[in-house]
Design a protein around this motif. Structure first.
Motif, PDB file in Angstrom:
ATOM      1  N   ARG A   4       1.196   5.394   0.075  1.00 36.29           N
ATOM      2  CA  ARG A   4       0.450   6.572   0.477  1.00 36.29           C
ATOM      3  C   ARG A   4       1.421   7.727   0.647  1.00 36.29           C
ATOM      4  O   ARG A   4       2.618   7.521   0.856  1.00 36.29           O
ATOM      5  CB  ARG A   4      -0.326   6.326   1.759  1.00 36.29           C
ATOM      6  CG  ARG A   4       0.520   5.892   2.920  1.00 36.29           C
ATOM      7  CD  ARG A   4      -0.335   5.533   4.137  1.00 36.29           C
ATOM      8  NE  ARG A   4       0.480   4.920   5.158  1.00 36.29           N
ATOM      9  CZ  ARG A   4       1.108   5.592   6.113  1.00 36.29           C
ATOM     10  NH1 ARG A   4       1.006   6.888   6.177  1.00 36.29           N
ATOM     11  NH2 ARG A   4       1.839   4.963   6.997  1.00 36.29           N
ATOM     12  N   THR A   5       0.934   8.911   0.558  1.00 34.10           N
ATOM     13  CA  THR A   5       1.782  10.087   0.734  1.00 34.10           C
ATOM     14  C   THR A   5       1.915  10.398   2.209  1.00 34.10           C
ATOM     15  O   THR A   5       1.032  10.081   3.017  1.00 34.10           O
ATOM     16  CB  THR A   5       1.184  11.312   0.006  1.00 34.10           C
ATOM     17  OG1 THR A   5      -0.114  11.551   0.544  1.00 34.10           O
ATOM     18  CG2 THR A   5       1.083  11.069  -1.489  1.00 34.10           C
ATOM     19  N   GLU A  48       0.849  -1.186   0.000  1.00 30.17           N
ATOM     20  CA  GLU A  48       0.000   0.000   0.000  1.00 30.17           C
ATOM     21  C   GLU A  48       0.887   1.240   0.000  1.00 30.17           C
ATOM     22  O   GLU A  48       1.733   1.413   0.875  1.00 30.17           O
ATOM     23  CB  GLU A  48      -0.881   0.005   1.249  1.00 30.17           C
ATOM     24  CG  GLU A  48      -1.787   1.199   1.329  1.00 30.17           C
ATOM     25  CD  GLU A  48      -2.607   1.197   2.609  1.00 30.17           C
ATOM     26  OE1 GLU A  48      -3.039   2.281   3.009  1.00 30.17           O
ATOM     27  OE2 GLU A  48      -2.811   0.117   3.183  1.00 30.17           O
TER      28      GLU A  48
END
Length: 162
Positions: free
Chosen positions: A80-81, A78
């Motif tokens: 994500r920022t 996964e």
């Protein structure tokens, strides 16, 4: 235990070479036909029938495919920022400070003053005394004689040991 048995019998490297050839495009049946009898001879497999699944497992592991891996693909990580900017230097500095603190805690206080631990307590790289008095010359001569005696003793000990 099987790999150790193969290495003890001296065929471990040979099997590795055969498997490397298999990865370069040689037919799986040819490799299984060559490796199977070796597994039986060494005692890893009881007979040719028991050696076949082992050969298939080796080839599957080499090619990176197996029934379990084909049935369950690896989940994608996964991505994500980050919520805010991250200062890597601050993180590394904090880790380093923590490591230094742990070592200091384990070692306790350590104080080493090299100049006081060597010889007479004067600076290590001190120049020869410029004092030309009779006492200073006698002191330097005495120190030189002691050093010669220490060298002779060390040479005698080394000669006695060898």
């Amino acid at each position: 235990a099987g790999v150790a048995t193969l290495d003890e019998a001296g065929v471990g490297e040979y099997i590795e070479e055969l498997l490397a050839d298999a990865s370069s495009g040689e037919a799986d049946e040819d490799v299984a036909g060559a490796v199977g009898p070796l597994l039986v001879d060494v005692g890893v497999a009881a007979d040719e029938a028991a050696a076949e699944p082992l050969c298939a497992a080796l080839l599957a592991a080499l090619s990176g495919t197996s029934e379990a891996a084909a049935a369950a693909p690896a989940p994608a990580p996964e991505l994500r920022t980050l919520g805010a900017a991250v200062n890597m230097l601050a993180l590394v500095t904090a880790d380093e400070e923590q490591a230094v603190a742990e070592v200091a805690k384990d070692m306790g206080p350590v104080r080493v003053n090299i100049n006081n631990n060597i010889s007479h307590g004067g600076p290590v790289n001190s120049l020869i005394e410029e004092d030309e008095s009779e006492e200073a010359v006698a002191r330097r001569f005495k120190q030189a004689r002691r050093a010669e005696k220490q060298l002779k003793r060390a040479a005698r000990r080394e000669k006695a040991v060898n």
